[in-house]
Design a protein around this motif. Structure first.
Motif, PDB file in Angstrom:
ATOM      1  N   LYS A 185       6.271  19.679   0.271  1.00 54.12           N
ATOM      2  CA  LYS A 185       5.662  18.767   1.242  1.00 54.12           C
ATOM      3  C   LYS A 185       5.704  17.317   0.795  1.00 54.12           C
ATOM      4  O   LYS A 185       5.439  16.413   1.578  1.00 54.12           O
ATOM      5  CB  LYS A 185       4.220  19.184   1.562  1.00 54.12           C
ATOM      6  CG  LYS A 185       3.267  19.264   0.394  1.00 54.12           C
ATOM      7  CD  LYS A 185       1.930  19.814   0.883  1.00 54.12           C
ATOM      8  CE  LYS A 185       0.941  20.009  -0.262  1.00 54.12           C
ATOM      9  NZ  LYS A 185      -0.345  20.579   0.220  1.00 54.12           N
ATOM     10  N   ALA A 186       6.086  17.085  -0.459  1.00 52.62           N
ATOM     11  CA  ALA A 186       6.327  15.716  -0.926  1.00 52.62           C
ATOM     12  C   ALA A 186       7.832  15.466  -1.065  1.00 52.62           C
ATOM     13  O   ALA A 186       8.248  14.532  -1.743  1.00 52.62           O
ATOM     14  CB  ALA A 186       5.630  15.475  -2.249  1.00 52.62           C
ATOM     15  N   GLN A 218      -1.844   3.453  -4.468  1.00 53.85           N
ATOM     16  CA  GLN A 218      -1.601   3.549  -3.021  1.00 53.85           C
ATOM     17  C   GLN A 218      -2.165   2.333  -2.285  1.00 53.85           C
ATOM     18  O   GLN A 218      -1.511   1.751  -1.417  1.00 53.85           O
ATOM     19  CB  GLN A 218      -2.221   4.841  -2.483  1.00 53.85           C
ATOM     20  CG  GLN A 218      -2.031   5.048  -0.988  1.00 53.85           C
ATOM     21  CD  GLN A 218      -2.484   6.428  -0.563  1.00 53.85           C
ATOM     22  OE1 GLN A 218      -1.849   7.421  -0.893  1.00 53.85           O
ATOM     23  NE2 GLN A 218      -3.589   6.505   0.166  1.00 53.85           N
ATOM     24  N   THR A 244       4.757   9.214   0.793  1.00 62.42           N
ATOM     25  CA  THR A 244       3.795  10.321   0.829  1.00 62.42           C
ATOM     26  C   THR A 244       2.457   9.806   0.327  1.00 62.42           C
ATOM     27  O   THR A 244       2.353   9.379  -0.829  1.00 62.42           O
ATOM     28  CB  THR A 244       4.245  11.504  -0.056  1.00 62.42           C
ATOM     29  OG1 THR A 244       5.528  11.956   0.377  1.00 62.42           O
ATOM     30  CG2 THR A 244       3.259  12.658   0.031  1.00 62.42           C
ATOM     31  N   GLU A 245       1.457   9.811   1.192  1.00 67.77           N
ATOM     32  CA  GLU A 245       0.124   9.399   0.758  1.00 67.77           C
ATOM     33  C   GLU A 245      -0.446  10.441  -0.191  1.00 67.77           C
ATOM     34  O   GLU A 245       0.046  11.565  -0.282  1.00 67.77           O
ATOM     35  CB  GLU A 245      -0.780   9.198   1.976  1.00 67.77           C
ATOM     36  CG  GLU A 245      -0.325   8.038   2.860  1.00 67.77           C
ATOM     37  CD  GLU A 245      -1.465   7.443   3.666  1.00 67.77           C
ATOM     38  OE1 GLU A 245      -2.600   7.907   3.532  1.00 67.77           O
ATOM     39  OE2 GLU A 245      -1.194   6.490   4.422  1.00 67.77           O
ATOM     40  N   VAL A 275      -1.544  13.265  -2.160  1.00 65.94           N
ATOM     41  CA  VAL A 275      -1.485  14.661  -1.727  1.00 65.94           C
ATOM     42  C   VAL A 275      -1.486  15.564  -2.954  1.00 65.94           C
ATOM     43  O   VAL A 275      -1.078  15.167  -4.051  1.00 65.94           O
ATOM     44  CB  VAL A 275      -0.207  14.899  -0.879  1.00 65.94           C
ATOM     45  CG1 VAL A 275       1.050  14.731  -1.728  1.00 65.94           C
ATOM     46  CG2 VAL A 275      -0.218  16.272  -0.218  1.00 65.94           C
ATOM     47  N   SER A 276      -1.962  16.800  -2.775  1.00 66.51           N
ATOM     48  CA  SER A 276      -1.942  17.804  -3.843  1.00 66.51           C
ATOM     49  C   SER A 276      -0.735  18.709  -3.664  1.00 66.51           C
ATOM     50  O   SER A 276      -0.437  19.147  -2.552  1.00 66.51           O
ATOM     51  CB  SER A 276      -3.222  18.651  -3.814  1.00 66.51           C
ATOM     52  OG  SER A 276      -4.353  17.849  -4.081  1.00 66.51           O
ATOM     53  N   LEU A 277      -0.042  19.004  -4.756  1.00 62.96           N
ATOM     54  CA  LEU A 277       1.128  19.868  -4.734  1.00 62.96           C
ATOM     55  C   LEU A 277       0.869  21.094  -5.600  1.00 62.96           C
ATOM     56  O   LEU A 277       0.443  20.975  -6.746  1.00 62.96           O
ATOM     57  CB  LEU A 277       2.366  19.135  -5.257  1.00 62.96           C
ATOM     58  CG  LEU A 277       2.805  17.874  -4.507  1.00 62.96           C
ATOM     59  CD1 LEU A 277       4.035  17.278  -5.182  1.00 62.96           C
ATOM     60  CD2 LEU A 277       3.087  18.184  -3.050  1.00 62.96           C
ATOM     61  N   GLU A 311      -1.683  16.017  -8.235  1.00 62.09           N
ATOM     62  CA  GLU A 311      -1.794  15.057  -7.146  1.00 62.09           C
ATOM     63  C   GLU A 311      -0.758  13.960  -7.337  1.00 62.09           C
ATOM     64  O   GLU A 311      -0.529  13.503  -8.462  1.00 62.09           O
ATOM     65  CB  GLU A 311      -3.196  14.450  -7.112  1.00 62.09           C
ATOM     66  CG  GLU A 311      -4.266  15.449  -6.696  1.00 62.09           C
ATOM     67  CD  GLU A 311      -5.637  14.820  -6.673  1.00 62.09           C
ATOM     68  OE1 GLU A 311      -6.191  14.635  -5.570  1.00 62.09           O
ATOM     69  OE2 GLU A 311      -6.142  14.509  -7.765  1.00 62.09           O
TER      70      GLU A 311
END
Length: 296
Positions: free
Chosen positions: A42-43, A213, A225-226, A228-230, A239
């Protein structure tokens, strides 16, 4: 900037067998860990693709104190067009030069103690004819800049790097001279990011991510990508914030605390990538149909 360090550069690869041969047998690196994923990141760690992919971290030593390479492989893609964005990684390694010559890997001499060799996919490596240091042989990762002053302003103010050396057409920056640095190489014209575009990863204390950010937003900088947790199956959740500099070079800032847990060397890394390559029948599927694996 306190607590920050350069981590790795991300490459998209279309042939893991040939690619691993270069990194293992020519550069002399070792697989540090390998992970398989059923869905796209998602990143966009594997690029803008949704299917099955893998990540292989390879380098000269643990990610805690070495700059390494992240090799991402999308199962359905066999080739990526290369732009002029990535300009090369410089390594001190007399042994790598000897390996090129003894194994008939193409290599060209640039100057008295400097050679150039390319990994599959065209990714350039500058090899210095010096003994490989006991610390980290990777010296710098070089990327193109269409406006050196603007690039330096971004990497110092947003990424928090210090300028180590500056010339008319280049600048070298980083956080600590004992780490691999970033070199900005001025070019004429625009920086082109084709399908093979990669990204630089930088770790920092988790508490700094929101501030990074916010700083990018304050200058209307590009945020890919703001925060976010991966997730990595069976490992730590990290994060990240992913930005792009004025030339579109992607920069992934990752929280260091969780990343240190995630990036521990896996003793089974070599075994896992070998098993994954053996189990991958995608190239055979296309070959049986007299077709080439699709390019990105």
């Amino acid at each position: 900037m306190s607590g920050r360090r350069t981590l790795h550069y991300v490459f998209k690869v279309g042939n893991r067998t040939d690619t691993l041969k270069f990194y293992r047998e020519i550069l002399g690196m070792k697989v540090l860990r390998h992970e398989e994923f059923e869905e796209g990141c998602k990143a966009t760690c594997n690029g803008p693709y949704d299917g099955k992919w893998s990540k292989t971290m390879i380098g000269y030593g643990p990610e805690d104190n070495h700059f390494v390479c992240e090799l991402t492989y999308n199962y359905g893609i066999g080739d990526y067009a290369l732009g002029n964005d990535f300009q090369g990684i410089t390594i001190k390694s007399k042994q790598a030069i000897q390996n090129c010559k003894s194994k008939d890997w193409p290599i060209s001499k640039i100057s008295e103690n400097k050679y150039e060799a390319c990994a599959p996919g065209g990714y350039k490596y500058i090899l210095l004819d010096e003994d490989q240091p006991s610390t980290d042989p990777v010296q710098t990762v070089s990327v193109a800049s269409s406006d050196l002053a603007k690039s330096m302003e971004y990497w110092t103010n947003i990424a928090g790097m210090k300028v180590f050396k500056q010339g008319c057409k280049s600048a070298t920056l980083g956080y600590c001279e004992k780490q691999a640095s970033l070199t900005l190489l001025g070019i004429d014209g625009e920086v082109e990011h084709k399908k093979a575009f990669g990204r630089v990863a930088i770790s920092c204390p988790r508490e700094q991510l929101q501030g990074i950010q916010d700083a990018a937003k304050a200058i209307n900088g590009k945020i890919l990508t703001e925060l976010v947790s991966l997730d990595t199956p069976g490992k730590a959740t990290v994060e990240v914030v992913i930005l792009a500099d004025p030339d579109g070079h992607e920069i992934c800032f990752v929280g260091d605390e969780a990343f240190k847990e995630l990036s521990q060397v896996d003793p089974k890394g070599e075994e896992l990538i070998n098993e994954a390559i053996a189990a991958d029948k995608s190239s055979e599927w296309y070959a049986k149909r007299n077709r080439s694996k699709p390019a990105a």
